[in-house]
Motif scaffolding. Structure first.
Motif, PDB file in Angstrom:
ATOM      1  N   LEU A  36       0.827  -1.204   0.000  1.00 47.49           N
ATOM      2  CA  LEU A  36       0.000   0.000   0.000  1.00 47.49           C
ATOM      3  C   LEU A  36       0.866   1.261   0.000  1.00 47.49           C
ATOM      4  N   ALA A  37       2.013   1.219   0.673  1.00 46.44           N
ATOM      5  CA  ALA A  37       2.922   2.368   0.676  1.00 46.44           C
ATOM      6  C   ALA A  37       3.446   2.643  -0.731  1.00 46.44           C
ATOM      7  N   PHE A  50      -7.486  -4.679  -0.553  1.00 46.30           N
ATOM      8  CA  PHE A  50      -6.829  -3.567   0.114  1.00 46.30           C
ATOM      9  C   PHE A  50      -6.263  -2.675  -0.979  1.00 46.30           C
ATOM     10  N   GLU A  51      -6.533  -1.381  -0.913  1.00 48.46           N
ATOM     11  CA  GLU A  51      -5.989  -0.459  -1.903  1.00 48.46           C
ATOM     12  C   GLU A  51      -5.824   0.920  -1.292  1.00 48.46           C
ATOM     13  N   VAL A  52      -5.202   1.811  -2.059  1.00 44.17           N
ATOM     14  CA  VAL A  52      -4.964   3.175  -1.600  1.00 44.17           C
ATOM     15  C   VAL A  52      -5.961   4.096  -2.279  1.00 44.17           C
ATOM     16  N   SER A  53      -6.579   4.967  -1.495  1.00 48.49           N
ATOM     17  CA  SER A  53      -7.522   5.945  -2.015  1.00 48.49           C
ATOM     18  C   SER A  53      -6.853   7.316  -1.990  1.00 48.49           C
ATOM     19  N   GLU A  54      -6.973   8.043  -3.080  1.00 49.90           N
ATOM     20  CA  GLU A  54      -6.400   9.388  -3.180  1.00 49.90           C
ATOM     21  C   GLU A  54      -7.455  10.409  -2.771  1.00 49.90           C
ATOM     22  N   ARG A  55      -7.097  11.287  -1.856  1.00 48.89           N
ATOM     23  CA  ARG A  55      -7.999  12.369  -1.446  1.00 48.89           C
ATOM     24  C   ARG A  55      -7.425  13.680  -1.980  1.00 48.89           C
ATOM     25  N   PRO A  56      -8.173  14.390  -2.784  1.00 47.44           N
ATOM     26  CA  PRO A  56      -7.659  15.662  -3.322  1.00 47.44           C
ATOM     27  C   PRO A  56      -7.638  16.751  -2.247  1.00 47.44           C
ATOM     28  N   GLU A  57      -6.880  17.802  -2.535  1.00 45.92           N
ATOM     29  CA  GLU A  57      -6.877  18.946  -1.630  1.00 45.92           C
ATOM     30  C   GLU A  57      -8.282  19.538  -1.616  1.00 45.92           C
ATOM     31  N   ARG A  75      -3.241  10.411   0.888  1.00 48.56           N
ATOM     32  CA  ARG A  75      -3.569   9.051   0.473  1.00 48.56           C
ATOM     33  C   ARG A  75      -3.948   8.282   1.724  1.00 48.56           C
ATOM     34  N   THR A  76      -4.961   7.439   1.615  1.00 52.64           N
ATOM     35  CA  THR A  76      -5.403   6.677   2.775  1.00 52.64           C
ATOM     36  C   THR A  76      -5.687   5.231   2.373  1.00 52.64           C
ATOM     37  N   PRO A  77      -5.357   4.266   3.234  1.00 56.57           N
ATOM     38  CA  PRO A  77      -5.659   2.874   2.918  1.00 56.57           C
ATOM     39  C   PRO A  77      -7.160   2.623   2.979  1.00 56.57           C
ATOM     40  N   LYS A  78      -7.612   1.699   2.144  1.00 58.22           N
ATOM     41  CA  LYS A  78      -9.045   1.397   2.061  1.00 58.22           C
ATOM     42  C   LYS A  78      -9.198  -0.120   1.920  1.00 58.22           C
TER      43      LYS A  78
END
Length: 91
Positions: A36-37, A50-57, A75-78
């Protein structure tokens, strides 16, 4: 259930020693964390993904003052459960 309980349950089901079961749990969590990293994705069929979710500004508000403020991109794990896991939980 905490980590100690998980290790004990895995040791019992697999007939491994608690020490070996703890190594297996640690290896599992380490591999998932490292993948995930590196923005990877781990798919366990029947269990979940398990995946990484991108959160915009985005713009938020300071709860104390009410002033607008920018919240940095992150970025946050999901975890997305698979159908088999969902069915087990719901039955």
């Amino acid at each position: 259930m905490n980590k100690t309980d998980l290790v004990a349950a895995i040791a019992e089901r697999t007939e491994l020693s608690k020490k070996d079961a703890e190594k297996a749990v640690k290896a599992f969590t380490d591999v998932i964390s490292e993948e995930l990293a590196n923005s990877g994705k781990i798919q366990l069929v029947g269990f979940g993904t398990f995946e990484v979710s991108e959160r915009p500004e985005r713009e938020g508000r300071n709860p104390k003052t009410g002033e607008p403020m920018k919240i940095a991109a992150s970025r946050t794990p999901k975890f997305k459960p698979g159908r088999v896991l969902k069915d087990m939980v719901n039955n």
